[in-house]
Design an enzyme around this catalytic site. Sequence first.
Site, PDB file in Angstrom:
ATOM      1  CG  ASP A 162      -2.264   0.588   1.004  1.00 11.45           C
ATOM      2  OD1 ASP A 162      -2.308   1.820   0.839  1.00 11.45           O
ATOM      3  OD2 ASP A 162      -3.283  -0.129   0.998  1.00 11.45           O
ATOM      4  CG  HIS A 229      -5.301   3.619   1.242  1.00  9.37           C
ATOM      5  ND1 HIS A 229      -4.933   2.336   0.926  1.00  9.37           N
ATOM      6  CD2 HIS A 229      -6.600   3.737   0.895  1.00  9.37           C
ATOM      7  CE1 HIS A 229      -5.967   1.701   0.408  1.00  9.37           C
ATOM      8  NE2 HIS A 229      -6.993   2.523   0.372  1.00  9.37           N
ATOM      9  CB  SER A 418      -9.386   0.428   0.116  1.00 11.13           C
ATOM     10  OG  SER A 418      -8.690   0.580  -1.076  1.00 11.13           O
TER      11      SER A 418
END
Length: 593
Positions: A162, A229, A418
């Site tokens: 990520d 994220h 996600s």
Amino acid sequence: MRRTCLCAAAVSAAVLSVVLPATATPSGQPDATTSAAQSGTARPFERLIVGYKPGTAEASSDSAAADDARAKGKTLNRRMSTGAAVVDLGGKTTSADSVIQAFKNDPDVAYVEPDLLMQPFADPNDTEYSRQWDLFEATAGMNVPGAWSSSTGTGVTVAVIDTGYVAHSDVAPNVVAGYDFVSDAARARDGGGRDDNPADAGDWMKRGDCGTDLLGNPIPAQDQDSSWHGTHVAGTIAAATNNSKGIAGIAYNAKIQPLRVLAQCGGATSDIADAINWASGGTVSGVPANATPARVINMSLGGQAACSSTYQNAINAAVSRGTTVVVAAGNSNADVANFTPANCNNVITVAALGREGNKAFYSNYGAKIDVAAPGGETRRGTDTPGTITTPQNGIWSTLNNGATTPGAENYEPYQGTSMAAPHIAGLAALVKAKDASLTPAQIETLIKNNTRPIPGTCNSCGTGLADAAKTVAAVGTTPPGGALENTADVTIVDRGTVSSTIAVTASGNASAALKVGVDIKHTYRGDLVIDLVAPDGTAYRVKNSSTSDSADDVLATYTVNASSEVAAGTWTLRVQDVYSGDTGYIDSWNLTL
């Protein structure tokens, strides 16, 4: 007319989440407990446990114990291994004081106590836990607390491929060494290219930083703050738990291995593929060996394209090393078949549900979806654009309040596939921790076979809503109906022959009504010839080719009279593509002997 395949060109991977920050307000939770009862008569019970003194008739004679129970208006249920007697009260009650007192007054009785119902409590004391509907709510939660008495992820490393990791005290106890695979120093923002520091330097972008689209529109269309994220994803999987702060991770004793592949404008396929290989214990030129290979990989990223050989080769290599690969489906409300790496084989592709149990408005769908999980669904105000009106319906996890570079740690709700994918990655870690011998295909089968029906509307969303407690409880048991399944995707090459196997250890012969369940994705099923091959090599034809059958896919259950075959051994599903022009893959198949 026969059809041809139109394949999209590869694109750079991008984060698959919708960023929706909101202010968190802590709320207290009770301390964890392992017992359902906090006091002797606080919960209903319907039996008593009566221990008799050594040497008494009731201590050794069931008839004497039965007579004693009858004298008090009750009946003997059974004798325990300890020698105590279990006495039926005749129904549930929260108070049996008079009966209990009658036994206490009996000089032959050593002790008497309610036969309380115990439950696997592991509710954590984390201050944001009450916001985590995705873990525990009956409608669309994933029933995670019910799994914690059996597994918490101990001994399993989960690689989060990520944006990297921004320091957060609620994740830090479970972080192991990762790596920064961003090879483009200009996008990395950390002063260089690849190195052993996977710290998230921020993925903020100004309008037009990433060029323009085919119509000349700037990418991005407006300024975007850093998402942090990877840290949000990591918290869902394995945030520290029972530490009186923040959130609870699904596999809270697992380890997180942060691998940075996403930076400004996204991430390169070549970097992501290298990260997949390295995470699973493979060798990457110029990168030191991974001292703690991951048994689970989470990829909440993707782009619109066909699955490339680069991705598929890396995924296949990871799976061959025993690593389960979980991928977010994408947020375009479109068929996942057009989004990679979610459309690759040998991955668990995850769609997202909202809090009410419907498909989240953004979630991709389609035949390639394996399972659904909570992804959240929030709304923005019409009078004040940008203001989130329903933050409580998002997925709460660890984050950072820095707009560009790291600021203070916090907790915020996001929505997206996600957010759904790490729920399944966490569940895979729970399953792997309970039985380290399980293969990625077996883990996928367990998760898919133990879903529960989606409570709302979600067409083409896999086998259902993942259920953590049900899945973990099924580890070590025979699949429902005695069916044995293989879910490892096998590509069917044009005019080629492929096979998939199931190993059987059962004794005796197969049934005269053996069942073969087949799920094959193909763009012209009339091309296909399907055989079931017994362990001794005998082939049973279950489907012939047909030039007039132009429909997609084979989803059918066939009955085979194989009563003369010994059950034990390797059974093979053999698929031949006898015409040119169309391709597909074996998604899964099962055998009920």
